[in-house]
Design a protein around this motif. Sequence first.
Motif, PDB file in Angstrom:
ATOM      1  N   ILE A  25       3.202  -1.165   4.234  1.00 51.21           N
ATOM      2  CA  ILE A  25       2.824   0.210   3.958  1.00 51.21           C
ATOM      3  C   ILE A  25       4.092   0.927   3.524  1.00 51.21           C
ATOM      4  O   ILE A  25       5.112   0.882   4.228  1.00 51.21           O
ATOM      5  N   ILE A  26       4.046   1.548   2.371  1.00 53.76           N
ATOM      6  CA  ILE A  26       5.173   2.324   1.867  1.00 53.76           C
ATOM      7  C   ILE A  26       4.745   3.788   1.851  1.00 53.76           C
ATOM      8  O   ILE A  26       3.732   4.139   1.241  1.00 53.76           O
ATOM      9  N   LEU A  27       5.509   4.608   2.526  1.00 56.17           N
ATOM     10  CA  LEU A  27       5.242   6.040   2.521  1.00 56.17           C
ATOM     11  C   LEU A  27       6.144   6.673   1.461  1.00 56.17           C
ATOM     12  O   LEU A  27       7.361   6.623   1.564  1.00 56.17           O
ATOM     13  N   ALA A  28       5.535   7.245   0.438  1.00 59.69           N
ATOM     14  CA  ALA A  28       6.273   7.918  -0.628  1.00 59.69           C
ATOM     15  C   ALA A  28       6.377   9.394  -0.245  1.00 59.69           C
ATOM     16  O   ALA A  28       5.436  10.157  -0.417  1.00 59.69           O
ATOM     17  N   ASP A  29       7.519   9.752   0.326  1.00 57.00           N
ATOM     18  CA  ASP A  29       7.677  11.098   0.865  1.00 57.00           C
ATOM     19  C   ASP A  29       8.223  12.055  -0.188  1.00 57.00           C
ATOM     20  O   ASP A  29       9.236  11.792  -0.819  1.00 57.00           O
ATOM     21  N   ASN A  30       7.545  13.182  -0.334  1.00 56.08           N
ATOM     22  CA  ASN A  30       7.890  14.192  -1.336  1.00 56.08           C
ATOM     23  C   ASN A  30       8.717  15.341  -0.770  1.00 56.08           C
ATOM     24  O   ASN A  30       8.626  16.466  -1.239  1.00 56.08           O
ATOM     25  N   GLY A  31       9.498  15.060   0.278  1.00 55.50           N
ATOM     26  CA  GLY A  31      10.362  16.093   0.836  1.00 55.50           C
ATOM     27  C   GLY A  31       9.815  16.748   2.092  1.00 55.50           C
ATOM     28  O   GLY A  31      10.055  17.935   2.330  1.00 55.50           O
TER      29      GLY A  31
ATOM     30  N   VAL B 211       0.872  -1.167   0.000  1.00 54.00           N
ATOM     31  CA  VAL B 211       0.000   0.000   0.000  1.00 54.00           C
ATOM     32  C   VAL B 211       0.910   1.218   0.000  1.00 54.00           C
ATOM     33  O   VAL B 211       1.712   1.398   0.908  1.00 54.00           O
ATOM     34  N   VAL B 212       0.802   2.047  -1.035  1.00 51.91           N
ATOM     35  CA  VAL B 212       1.658   3.226  -1.162  1.00 51.91           C
ATOM     36  C   VAL B 212       0.856   4.465  -0.791  1.00 51.91           C
ATOM     37  O   VAL B 212      -0.216   4.714  -1.348  1.00 51.91           O
ATOM     38  N   MET B 213       1.406   5.217   0.161  1.00 54.86           N
ATOM     39  CA  MET B 213       0.757   6.442   0.621  1.00 54.86           C
ATOM     40  C   MET B 213       1.651   7.630   0.301  1.00 54.86           C
ATOM     41  O   MET B 213       2.782   7.685   0.770  1.00 54.86           O
ATOM     42  N   PRO B 214       1.175   8.568  -0.509  1.00 57.12           N
ATOM     43  CA  PRO B 214       1.961   9.777  -0.758  1.00 57.12           C
ATOM     44  C   PRO B 214       1.958  10.665   0.478  1.00 57.12           C
ATOM     45  O   PRO B 214       0.988  10.663   1.249  1.00 57.12           O
ATOM     46  N   CYS B 215       3.034  11.421   0.651  1.00 53.95           N
ATOM     47  CA  CYS B 215       3.126  12.250   1.848  1.00 53.95           C
ATOM     48  C   CYS B 215       3.949  13.502   1.599  1.00 53.95           C
ATOM     49  O   CYS B 215       5.010  13.440   0.977  1.00 53.95           O
ATOM     50  N   LEU B 216       3.442  14.617   2.091  1.00 62.80           N
ATOM     51  CA  LEU B 216       4.198  15.865   2.141  1.00 62.80           C
ATOM     52  C   LEU B 216       3.719  16.627   3.371  1.00 62.80           C
ATOM     53  O   LEU B 216       2.597  17.136   3.403  1.00 62.80           O
ATOM     54  N   ASN B 217       4.557  16.624   4.401  1.00 61.32           N
ATOM     55  CA  ASN B 217       4.265  17.335   5.652  1.00 61.32           C
ATOM     56  C   ASN B 217       2.919  16.922   6.252  1.00 61.32           C
ATOM     57  O   ASN B 217       2.022  17.734   6.416  1.00 61.32           O
TER      58      ASN B 217
END
Length: 82
Positions: free
Chosen positions: A39-45, A8-14
């Motif tokens: 769970i994979i957190l795809a962090d955008n910085g 499960v990929v979850m996008p994330c930014l702050n």
Amino acid sequence: MAEIELSVVMPCLNEADTVAACVHKGLEGLKAANCKGEIILADNGSTDGSQQLAKKAGARVVAVRKYRDWETDRKSTRLNSS
């Protein structure tokens, strides 16, 4: 280690205020479905500690590079078309 059936990929930014709850709910859903997953957190910085909170909650965190800078591309197009 068990073979992963679902990621499960979850996008994330702050998202420090909500990321741990989201990861916990995702893990609970996998468990309820009797699914071997992650769970994979795809962090955008993120700059608010979201990455550390997600790891602590049980997610694997990956950094996502910006694929394109649309604003720069638009300026470049305007300059080149003049």
